[in-house]
Design a protein around this motif. Structure first.
Motif: not given
Length: 385
Positions: A49-50, A297-298, A305-309, A382-385
């Motif tokens: 879903f993310d 697998w991401l 994976d970080r970008l999706v987060t 935070r600047l980024l999660p």
């Protein structure tokens, strides 16, 4: 119905759309996603879903640069987003309904107010004089008003209005759905059929809201069906056949009425959008419910994976600010033409270059204002999660 911006303005002196603005669905453009649960907190995230949510945002931004009429057929972003939001809402309603609604409002409105300070302020400086409808800039239960100069920025707010109404109606909708899940799910397409063939909603805020709700009602209720396990219990043959039938009918209607609407873009054809989104999102969610489709697998691709987060944790910020980023990219690129090296070696007249610069500016806005989403969720900014 109202419309929202298609493409990017190439005018340094105005922030406005070119002609009728496109809308995903009821002649509406892309909108944001509803507030996502806190990333990194609680149970593990559903990366399937993310990823769908992140893809929807990427497609939104690309569509507003290129204006591809076929984009909605490839990936109906708003149908996907309403489906995901409906599933999350059904899960949240395990808690008291009043608390859930307050939480949704708290998470969505502060980022909207932050963005609105800049947009409304700019329009006021440019001589815009609002009426009493300015109250919709506080809680967008109706389309917030604005000047034609700022239309490309504010016209995307149709999604917030539709999302908020779905949130308010969800306690009742979920109760009705659980009385007869499959019949209610199928009947969720009835309102858009009525509005197309029996009664045309008025061309005002009320009518626009009704049409938007009707267009995406099935996707929202489909989220309920997924969360409650109803979708997983349905027979594959029935789901696939009905989904393909909805896709075929939606595509046929869009192409057959191309002359009437001047395009086959689903954003301009609510009935076709409703059918295509219904079939498309049903297949996506059924793959998850029945087959257990997972993007675990991401995690092997750390940067992706970080970008999706980040996309999921800053979804509202990306959506709200992306049009301003694209608008500001135009005069910025115009300055590049004054530098001989840039003019010689950079593809300054390419829409792809515009898209790249737009994403850079979106990243800047995420760093500057993304923390508001954290504050709204009562987390440490935070600047980024």
């Amino acid at each position: 119905m109202g419309a929202h911006s298609r493409g990017v303005v190439r005018d340094e002196g105005a922030v406005r759309g070119e002609g009728p603005v496109c809308r995903e669905g009821p002649v509406r453009g892309e909108g944001p996603v509803g507030p996502a649960p806190a990333v990194g907190a609680g149970p593990a995230r559903d990366r399937y879903f993310d990823t769908l949510r992140a893809l929807a945002l990427v497609r939104v931004v690309a569509y507003h640069v290129f204006g591809w009429p076929w984009a909605g057929l490839v990936f109906p972003s708003m149908g996907v987003m309403f489906g995901l939001a409906g599933s999350l809402m059904a899960r949240s309603l395990q808690r008291p309904a009043a608390a859930v609604v307050r939480s949704r409002l708290r998470r969505l409105l502060p980022p909207f107010w932050c963005w609105g300070l800049f947009v409304v302020g700019a329009m006021l400086v440019r001589g815009w004089l609002p009426g009493w409808q300015i109250v919709y800039w506080i809680v967008p239960l109706g389309d917030p008003p604005g000047s034609s100069w700022g239309e490309q920025a504010w016209d995307i707010l149709w999604y917030l209005r539709t999302y908020l109404w779905f949130v308010l109606l969800s306690p009742l909708l979920l109760r009705v759905f659980r009385l007869a899940p499959v019949p209610v799910l199928l009947l969720a397409l009835a309102p858009v059929v009525v509005f197309r063939f029996l009664w045309q909603p008025p061309e005002n805020r009320f009518g626009a809201g009704l049409l938007d709700l009707a267009t995406y009602l099935f996707c929202w209720v489909l989220g309920f069906a997924h969360r409650d396990g109803v979708l997983a219990r349905l027979k594959p043959v029935a789901v696939v056949v009905l989904s393909l039938a909805a896709l075929a009918c939606g595509a046929w209607y869009a192409c057959a009425h191309r002359g009437e609407y001047g395009t086959y873009d689903l954003d301009d054809i609510p009935f076709a959008q409703a059918l295509w989104s219904a079939g498309f999102v049903t297949l996506l969610m059924y793959a998850k419910a029945r087959l257990g489709t997972d993007f675990g697998w991401l995690a092997r691709f750390r940067r992706l994976d970080r970008l999706v987060t980040v996309f999921n944790a800053r979804a509202v910020t990306i959506y709200l600010w992306h049009e301003l980023a694209l608008v500001l990219a135009v005069p910025l690129i115009d300055r590049f033409w004054e530098v001989p090296a840039f003019e010689a070696y950079l593809p300054l007249d390419s829409q792809w270059f515009l898209l790249g610069v737009g994403w850079v500016l979106i990243a800047v806005f995420v760093l500057l204002f993304g923390w508001v989403e954290d504050a709204a969720a009562r987390k440490r900014p935070r600047l980024l999660p």
